[in-house]
Design a protein around this motif. Structure first.
Motif, mmCIF file in Angstrom:
data_model
loop_
_atom_site.group_PDB
_atom_site.id
_atom_site.type_symbol
_atom_site.label_atom_id
_atom_site.label_comp_id
_atom_site.label_asym_id
_atom_site.label_seq_id
_atom_site.Cartn_x
_atom_site.Cartn_y
_atom_site.Cartn_z
ATOM 1 N N UNK A 159 28.615 31.420 26.286
ATOM 2 C CA UNK A 159 29.015 31.671 24.801
ATOM 3 C C UNK A 159 27.907 30.808 23.665
ATOM 4 N N UNK A 160 28.012 32.168 22.774
ATOM 5 C CA UNK A 160 27.068 31.989 21.993
ATOM 6 C C UNK A 160 27.325 30.858 20.780
ATOM 7 N N UNK A 161 26.244 30.891 19.504
ATOM 8 C CA UNK A 161 26.799 30.063 19.152
ATOM 9 C C UNK A 161 26.514 30.645 17.408
ATOM 10 N N UNK A 162 27.422 31.021 16.521
ATOM 11 C CA UNK A 162 27.434 31.667 15.899
ATOM 12 C C UNK A 162 26.107 31.786 14.325
ATOM 13 N N UNK A 163 25.575 31.038 14.618
ATOM 14 C CA UNK A 163 24.900 30.288 13.628
ATOM 15 C C UNK A 163 23.570 30.497 13.786
ATOM 16 N N UNK A 164 23.385 30.036 15.090
ATOM 17 C CA UNK A 164 21.794 29.867 15.742
ATOM 18 C C UNK A 164 21.963 31.472 16.824
ATOM 19 N N UNK A 165 20.980 32.724 16.717
ATOM 20 C CA UNK A 165 20.952 33.589 17.575
ATOM 21 C C UNK A 165 20.013 32.623 18.232
ATOM 22 N N UNK A 166 20.761 33.159 19.581
ATOM 23 C CA UNK A 166 20.290 32.793 21.082
ATOM 24 C C UNK A 166 20.386 31.564 21.186
ATOM 25 N N UNK A 167 20.891 30.293 20.836
ATOM 26 C CA UNK A 167 21.869 29.745 21.295
ATOM 27 C C UNK A 167 23.296 29.743 21.455
ATOM 28 N N UNK A 168 22.842 29.516 23.686
ATOM 29 C CA UNK A 168 24.474 29.429 23.981
ATOM 30 C C UNK A 168 24.693 28.579 25.559
ATOM 31 N N UNK A 169 25.523 28.286 25.287
ATOM 32 C CA UNK A 169 26.502 27.050 26.354
ATOM 33 C C UNK A 169 26.886 28.537 27.125
ATOM 34 N N UNK A 170 26.427 27.573 28.883
ATOM 35 C CA UNK A 170 26.058 28.709 30.079
ATOM 36 C C UNK A 170 27.615 27.672 31.382
ATOM 37 N N UNK B 268 21.341 20.015 31.045
ATOM 38 C CA UNK B 268 23.032 19.984 30.968
ATOM 39 C C UNK B 268 23.752 19.248 29.869
ATOM 40 N N UNK B 269 24.475 20.467 29.435
ATOM 41 C CA UNK B 269 25.383 19.802 27.777
ATOM 42 C C UNK B 269 25.752 18.661 28.068
ATOM 43 N N UNK B 270 25.866 17.674 27.607
ATOM 44 C CA UNK B 270 26.033 16.551 27.214
ATOM 45 C C UNK B 270 27.033 16.405 25.717
ATOM 46 N N UNK B 271 27.352 15.443 25.135
ATOM 47 C CA UNK B 271 27.739 15.452 23.716
ATOM 48 C C UNK B 271 26.078 14.328 23.591
ATOM 49 N N UNK B 272 25.708 14.028 23.954
ATOM 50 C CA UNK B 272 24.164 12.978 23.667
ATOM 51 C C UNK B 272 23.203 14.176 22.851
ATOM 52 N N UNK B 273 23.766 14.963 23.632
ATOM 53 C CA UNK B 273 22.538 16.452 23.908
ATOM 54 C C UNK B 273 22.409 16.527 21.702
ATOM 55 N N UNK B 274 23.162 16.035 21.766
ATOM 56 C CA UNK B 274 23.233 16.462 20.250
ATOM 57 C C UNK B 274 22.532 15.551 18.713
ATOM 58 N N UNK B 275 22.262 14.920 19.739
ATOM 59 C CA UNK B 275 21.917 13.517 18.689
ATOM 60 C C UNK B 275 20.604 13.399 18.622
ATOM 61 N N UNK B 276 19.807 13.162 17.577
ATOM 62 C CA UNK B 276 18.338 13.115 17.230
ATOM 63 C C UNK B 276 17.983 11.595 17.831
#
Length: 136
Positions: A22-33, A59-67
């Motif tokens: 599933x690809x993000x609508x805002x960032x080209x090429x960014x996706x979740x497999x 791995x996709x986790x909620x923490x991966x969004x945090x800087x």
């Protein structure tokens, strides 16, 4: 769909599929497999010239969004910021996947280089019969 800390957990596979990106609508090429077994991984897909590249970003986790900042003070960017940086690098002609492969290759060569230097330094101390058997 914009991939965020809230939306990535709600994504489900379409009926009959075992693997889907599933690809993000805002960032080209960014996706979740998403896979049928339950694993979820971030991916970045891009083209460089005629080459198509896809790299896994972990791995996709909620923490991966945090800087955050590391112990040494270096910034650890969140997944969206990392992908935006890689997207800019690709626009400037860089190849993130190629650099990743090259750095792994260089890391694996380390022992051979160190061993060769060590044997070269110890050459005067070794017996003559060992010198031919100890070459790389």
């Amino acid at each position: 769909m914009k991939l965020t800390a809230k939306t990535f957990a709600t994504v489900r596979l379409d009926a009959g599929k075992t693997d889907q990106i599933f690809f993000d609508d805002e960032i080209p090429g960014f996706g979740l497999r998403v896979r049928a077994g339950g694993s979820r991984n971030w991916v970045f897909q891009y083209s460089l010239g005629e080459k198509q590249r896809r790299m896994s970003l972990g791995r996709a986790t909620a923490e991966s969004f945090k800087s955050s900042k590391g112990k040494d003070g270096t910034p650890n960017l969140g997944i969206r910021d990392r992908v935006m940086q890689m997207s800019l690098d690709v626009k400037h002609g860089k190849d993130p996947q190629g650099e990743k492969v090259e750095s792994r290759s260089r890391a694996s060569d380390t022992f051979q280089i160190v061993a060769a230097e060590y044997l070269k330094a110890k050459k005067a101390e070794t017996r003559p019969g060992c010198q031919s058997a100890c070459k790389f």
